[in-house]
Design a protein around this motif. Structure first.
Motif, PDB file in Angstrom:
ATOM      1  N   VAL A 165      40.069  41.382  27.561  1.00  0.00           N
ATOM      2  CA  VAL A 165      40.102  42.123  28.826  1.00  0.00           C
ATOM      3  C   VAL A 165      38.736  42.785  28.995  1.00  0.00           C
ATOM      4  N   THR A 166      37.902  42.204  29.834  1.00  0.00           N
ATOM      5  CA  THR A 166      36.518  42.668  29.972  1.00  0.00           C
ATOM      6  C   THR A 166      36.316  43.662  31.108  1.00  0.00           C
ATOM      7  N   GLY A 167      37.282  43.808  32.010  1.00  0.00           N
ATOM      8  CA  GLY A 167      37.114  44.730  33.137  1.00  0.00           C
ATOM      9  C   GLY A 167      38.447  45.188  33.670  1.00  0.00           C
ATOM     10  N   LEU A 168      38.523  46.465  34.115  1.00  0.00           N
ATOM     11  CA  LEU A 168      39.739  47.051  34.678  1.00  0.00           C
ATOM     12  C   LEU A 168      39.377  47.825  35.938  1.00  0.00           C
ATOM     13  N   SER A 169      40.265  47.791  36.940  1.00  0.00           N
ATOM     14  CA  SER A 169      40.024  48.519  38.188  1.00  0.00           C
ATOM     15  C   SER A 169      41.367  48.938  38.777  1.00  0.00           C
ATOM     16  N   GLY A 175      47.502  53.541  43.602  1.00  0.00           N
ATOM     17  CA  GLY A 175      47.303  53.654  42.170  1.00  0.00           C
ATOM     18  C   GLY A 175      48.411  53.028  41.359  1.00  0.00           C
ATOM     19  N   ARG A 176      49.277  52.245  41.968  1.00  0.00           N
ATOM     20  CA  ARG A 176      50.379  51.583  41.268  1.00  0.00           C
ATOM     21  C   ARG A 176      50.020  50.162  40.858  1.00  0.00           C
ATOM     22  N   LYS A 177      48.807  49.734  41.156  1.00  0.00           N
ATOM     23  CA  LYS A 177      48.361  48.402  40.785  1.00  0.00           C
ATOM     24  C   LYS A 177      47.100  48.512  39.942  1.00  0.00           C
ATOM     25  N   LEU A 178      46.996  47.589  38.989  1.00  0.00           N
ATOM     26  CA  LEU A 178      45.850  47.549  38.081  1.00  0.00           C
ATOM     27  C   LEU A 178      45.328  46.120  38.024  1.00  0.00           C
ATOM     28  N   ALA A 179      44.055  45.939  38.388  1.00  0.00           N
ATOM     29  CA  ALA A 179      43.412  44.627  38.331  1.00  0.00           C
ATOM     30  C   ALA A 179      42.667  44.494  37.003  1.00  0.00           C
ATOM     31  N   ALA A 180      42.874  43.377  36.322  1.00  0.00           N
ATOM     32  CA  ALA A 180      42.259  43.141  35.016  1.00  0.00           C
ATOM     33  C   ALA A 180      41.506  41.824  35.031  1.00  0.00           C
ATOM     34  N   ALA A 181      40.282  41.840  34.508  1.00  0.00           N
ATOM     35  CA  ALA A 181      39.451  40.632  34.389  1.00  0.00           C
ATOM     36  C   ALA A 181      39.533  40.127  32.958  1.00  0.00           C
ATOM     37  N   TYR A 182      39.786  38.831  32.805  1.00  0.00           N
ATOM     38  CA  TYR A 182      39.933  38.205  31.490  1.00  0.00           C
ATOM     39  C   TYR A 182      38.828  37.167  31.319  1.00  0.00           C
ATOM     40  N   SER A 183      38.175  37.245  30.155  1.00  0.00           N
ATOM     41  CA  SER A 183      37.089  36.306  29.886  1.00  0.00           C
ATOM     42  C   SER A 183      36.873  36.210  28.390  1.00  0.00           C
ATOM     43  N   CYS A 184      36.328  35.093  27.933  1.00  0.00           N
ATOM     44  CA  CYS A 184      35.942  34.897  26.541  1.00  0.00           C
ATOM     45  C   CYS A 184      34.419  34.928  26.476  1.00  0.00           C
ATOM     46  N   LEU A 185      33.874  36.015  25.951  1.00  0.00           N
ATOM     47  CA  LEU A 185      32.423  36.196  25.911  1.00  0.00           C
ATOM     48  C   LEU A 185      31.778  35.535  24.694  1.00  0.00           C
ATOM     49  N   LEU A 219      36.227  35.682  35.115  1.00  0.00           N
ATOM     50  CA  LEU A 219      35.676  36.948  35.586  1.00  0.00           C
ATOM     51  C   LEU A 219      35.343  37.843  34.397  1.00  0.00           C
ATOM     52  N   VAL A 220      34.165  38.444  34.426  1.00  0.00           N
ATOM     53  CA  VAL A 220      33.751  39.420  33.421  1.00  0.00           C
ATOM     54  C   VAL A 220      33.982  40.838  33.924  1.00  0.00           C
ATOM     55  N   CYS A 221      33.883  41.048  35.239  1.00  0.00           N
ATOM     56  CA  CYS A 221      34.083  42.365  35.820  1.00  0.00           C
ATOM     57  C   CYS A 221      34.653  42.196  37.224  1.00  0.00           C
ATOM     58  N   LEU A 222      35.315  43.235  37.717  1.00  0.00           N
ATOM     59  CA  LEU A 222      35.831  43.241  39.082  1.00  0.00           C
ATOM     60  C   LEU A 222      36.019  44.678  39.519  1.00  0.00           C
ATOM     61  N   ASP A 223      36.103  44.895  40.844  1.00  0.00           N
ATOM     62  CA  ASP A 223      36.175  46.248  41.377  1.00  0.00           C
ATOM     63  C   ASP A 223      36.893  46.216  42.726  1.00  0.00           C
ATOM     64  N   TYR A 224      37.823  47.172  42.917  1.00  0.00           N
ATOM     65  CA  TYR A 224      38.513  47.333  44.189  1.00  0.00           C
ATOM     66  C   TYR A 224      37.586  47.992  45.202  1.00  0.00           C
ATOM     67  N   ASN A 225      37.715  47.598  46.465  1.00  0.00           N
ATOM     68  CA  ASN A 225      36.940  48.220  47.539  1.00  0.00           C
ATOM     69  C   ASN A 225      37.572  49.566  47.884  1.00  0.00           C
ATOM     70  N   PRO A 226      36.843  50.686  47.759  1.00  0.00           N
ATOM     71  CA  PRO A 226      37.450  51.993  48.047  1.00  0.00           C
ATOM     72  C   PRO A 226      37.803  52.184  49.526  1.00  0.00           C
ATOM     73  N   LYS A 227      37.166  51.423  50.433  1.00  0.00           N
ATOM     74  CA  LYS A 227      37.463  51.559  51.860  1.00  0.00           C
ATOM     75  C   LYS A 227      38.532  50.581  52.343  1.00  0.00           C
ATOM     76  N   ASP A 228      38.679  49.483  51.659  1.00  0.00           N
ATOM     77  CA  ASP A 228      39.674  48.479  52.036  1.00  0.00           C
ATOM     78  C   ASP A 228      40.384  48.051  50.759  1.00  0.00           C
ATOM     79  N   SER A 229      41.613  48.538  50.575  1.00  0.00           N
ATOM     80  CA  SER A 229      42.332  48.291  49.322  1.00  0.00           C
ATOM     81  C   SER A 229      42.791  46.854  49.160  1.00  0.00           C
ATOM     82  N   HIS A 230      42.635  46.006  50.169  1.00  0.00           N
ATOM     83  CA  HIS A 230      43.058  44.612  50.068  1.00  0.00           C
ATOM     84  C   HIS A 230      41.959  43.704  49.537  1.00  0.00           C
ATOM     85  N   THR A 231      40.732  44.192  49.424  1.00  0.00           N
ATOM     86  CA  THR A 231      39.605  43.344  49.013  1.00  0.00           C
ATOM     87  C   THR A 231      39.113  43.756  47.633  1.00  0.00           C
TER      88      THR A 231
END
Length: 593
Positions: A165-169, A175-185, A219-231
């Motif tokens: 798990v290389t990234g969390l957002s 705040g009930r959803k958590l996006a996780a990026a998985y990768s083999c580095l 994916l190594v990293c990811l980030d939620y858009n603070p202005k648009d929670s769908h992107t």
């Protein structure tokens, strides 16, 4: 004949201390640098580390004046007026007051009680007699409770081949959803059977992910858009940038071209605070920081090369693995590199030389995490090698606070969004540490063994109660910390501001002292060089001449010794011949007789 030389020394001279003399350095060998290696040379300044082997103690004592009290009773009517005075009649009370004020005993009593009253009024100015000491009793009890954290859920990689798990957002709204990026580095361990999907989890349902994100590369990293929670926007292992709209499914809406993307994995990507809400920037170990507009992903809108020589040379650029951007400082950004250097940049600068403002060098390895304090943006947190360090923008030589060296590598860290003095770190031994710098600096306020694998990523919920940790075997553990670590304490912000200011002043004083010592040493060496040059001009021999004279004296002594040996051997041979002739002559005389 053996040559023996006896060295004699007085008994009083045995055991005497060595007396060293200060003299300038001599150049013995000058090895010219290899031009091929010079192009890949990166200047590294020496590092200084501080060790503390004792605990700081303080003591304070206050002595107050002793007060003796006595109990007595008093019987009087309303106001203490005499019996013949009616308090309801204003004229009688006025006449009585005038009569008492003219009495000499009243005047003397007022003069004596004035000094006592003045002393009491001064005490009231220094101490609030009406302070309610128990108004925050519940809050104080809450802060003094034992710190703890409990595991709520564990979100595991649903694939057979587990990935890191290389990234969390966190989802910015509910705040009930958590996006996780998985990768083999680990490049050599990757195989064709490894999945490239990343997932969005519902924190109430750890059985299966709510949505699968399907990039072209892991994916190594990811980030939620603070202005648009769908992107969401993510950085891939092959260097590409992609963004998703969850309303359109798990496939990316658009991604950047390979030719215009990074050359190495994208280790960090952050949304920018813009009017359109479509700008983001990314960092990679290829030494570039790229700005993107998701409405036009064909090429980056801006490019920054992390060349400390300020020439924009990509071959000498430092690899970036962490990023920091503060919305209150839209022109500033900070980059953590693989070489342990934090680079402060100015986005609005016109030339590459002006874009790199300054550097902070304080870690022995890669800077895995970099984040400003949300309440004090001038102070930022870095994690690298075995320590976590707190820096101030005003001090570039060293950090103002740091943790002691841990037994395992620190891989990620972040500040608490609700408590200014609390930050969290994760380590390679699977331990989550919560630090409260106001409580203690030597040890964490809470240490939790999350799992048996190494922890690589960390993210704190914007309410401060939930902490998500990503492990090496694809497990994202969700923990809830105690209220003491997620509730603002009384005067916490002012106390932390005073601590940061005090530590900053201390580092400034130490830095000024070091500069003064360096200047003295520089002037002393310059003076010694001048004396050396003056001595040479007056006729003193140079070091090369001294060495040559010493060699000549040595060889002259060797030749003289060989000459003495030859003469002694010739003399011995002559004496031997004379003796033999004498013996022969004696033998002849004896035979004739």
């Amino acid at each position: 004949m053996e040559i023996v030389h006896v060295y004699t020394k007085l008994r009083a001279h045995f055991g005497r201390q060595c007396v060293f003399t200060d003299r300038p350095a001599d150049l013995l060998v000058d090895v010219q640098p290899d031009p091929c290696v010079t192009e890949r040379f990166i200047l590294r300044r020496p590092r200084e580390g501080a060790l503390q082997v004792c605990r700081d103690m303080s003591e304070h004592q206050v002595n107050t004046e002793r007060f003796e009290s006595s109990s007595c009773g008093l019987n009087h009517v309303e106001g203490g007026w005499p019996k013949d005075i009616n308090p309801a009649e204003m004229e009688q009370t006025i006449r009585f007051r005038k009569k008492v004020e003219k009495d000499e005993g009243y005047i003397n009593s007022i003069l004596q009680l004035g000094s006592v009253m003045e002393h009491c009024s001064r005490q009231n100015n220094s101490t609030d007699l009406y302070q309610d000491y128990f108004e925050d009793e519940d809050q104080e009890d809450e802060s003094q409770e034992t710190t703890f954290a409990k595991t709520i859920n564990v979100f595991r990689d649903p694939n057979e081949v587990k990935r890191m798990v290389t990234g969390l957002s966190w989802h910015p709204d509910s705040g009930r959803k958590l996006a996780a990026a998985y990768s083999c580095l680990e490049f050599q361990r990757s195989s064709k059977d490894v999945s490239v999907d990343s997932y969005i989890w519902d924190i109430e349902n750890p059985n299966r992910p709510e949505m699968a994100l399907k990039p072209t590369s892991p994916l190594v990293c990811l980030d939620y858009n603070p202005k648009d929670s769908h992107t969401l926007v993510g950085g891939s292992y092959n260097g590409q940038i992609a963004y998703w709209d969850t309303r359109r499914g798990g496939h990316p809406v658009e991604f950047s071209s390979v030719e215009q993307s990074h050359r190495d994995p994208v280790y960090k990507i952050i949304w920018l605070q813009s009017k359109t809400g479509t700008d983001a920037f990314s960092a990679s170990t290829d030494g570039q920081v790229l700005w993107w507009d998701i409405r036009k992903m064909s090429e980056p809108t801006e490019r920054l090369v992390l060349d400390l020589g300020r020439e924009g040379n990509l071959d000498r650029a430092l690899g970036a693995i962490s990023l920091e951007f503060e919305a209150t400082m839209p022109t500033k950004l900070m980059v953590g590199t693989e070489q342990g250097v934090v680079v402060s940049c100015n986005r609005k600068a016109k030339t590459p030389a002006e874009k790199i403002v300054c550097t902070y060098d304080g870690h022995h390895g890669p800077v895995h995490a970099l984040q400003r304090n949300p309440f004090f943006p001038k102070n930022f947190l870095t994690v690298g090698d075995w320590t976590a360090r707190i820096w101030s923008e005003d001090i570039k030589e060293s950090s103002i606070m740091w943790t002691k060296y841990q037994m395992s590598f620190l891989m990620d860290a972040c500040w608490s969004p609700v408590r200014p003095s609390v930050f969290f770190t994760v380590k390679m031994d699977g331990v989550l540490d919560a630090w409260d710098v106001l409580l203690k600096q030597n040890d964490p306020a809470l240490s939790v063994k999350v799992c048996d694998e190494a922890l690589f990523s960390l993210s704190v919920h914007h309410h401060g109660r939930l902490v998500a940790c990503g492990s090496q075997q694809g497990g994202a553990t969700l923990l809830e910390v105690c209220p003491g670590l997620s509730t603002v304490q009384k005067n916490e912000k002012s106390l932390l501001a005073a601590m940061f200011e005090r530590e900053t002043k201390r580092e400034k004083i130490l830095e000024a002292r070091q500069k003064e010592l360096r200047l003295k040493e520089r002037s002393r060496s310059a003076q010694s060089r001048e004396e050396e040059v003056t001595g040479r001009e007056e006729g003193e021999e140079t070091p090369d001449q001294l060495i040559l004279n010493t060699e000549n004296n040595f060889f002259n002594m060797v030749e003289a010794e060989l000459r003495r040996r030859r003469e002694r051997e010739e003399k011995e041979n002559q004496e031997k011949d004379v003796c033999e002739e004498k013996e022969v002559k004696d033998d002849q005389e004896t035979s004739e007789f």
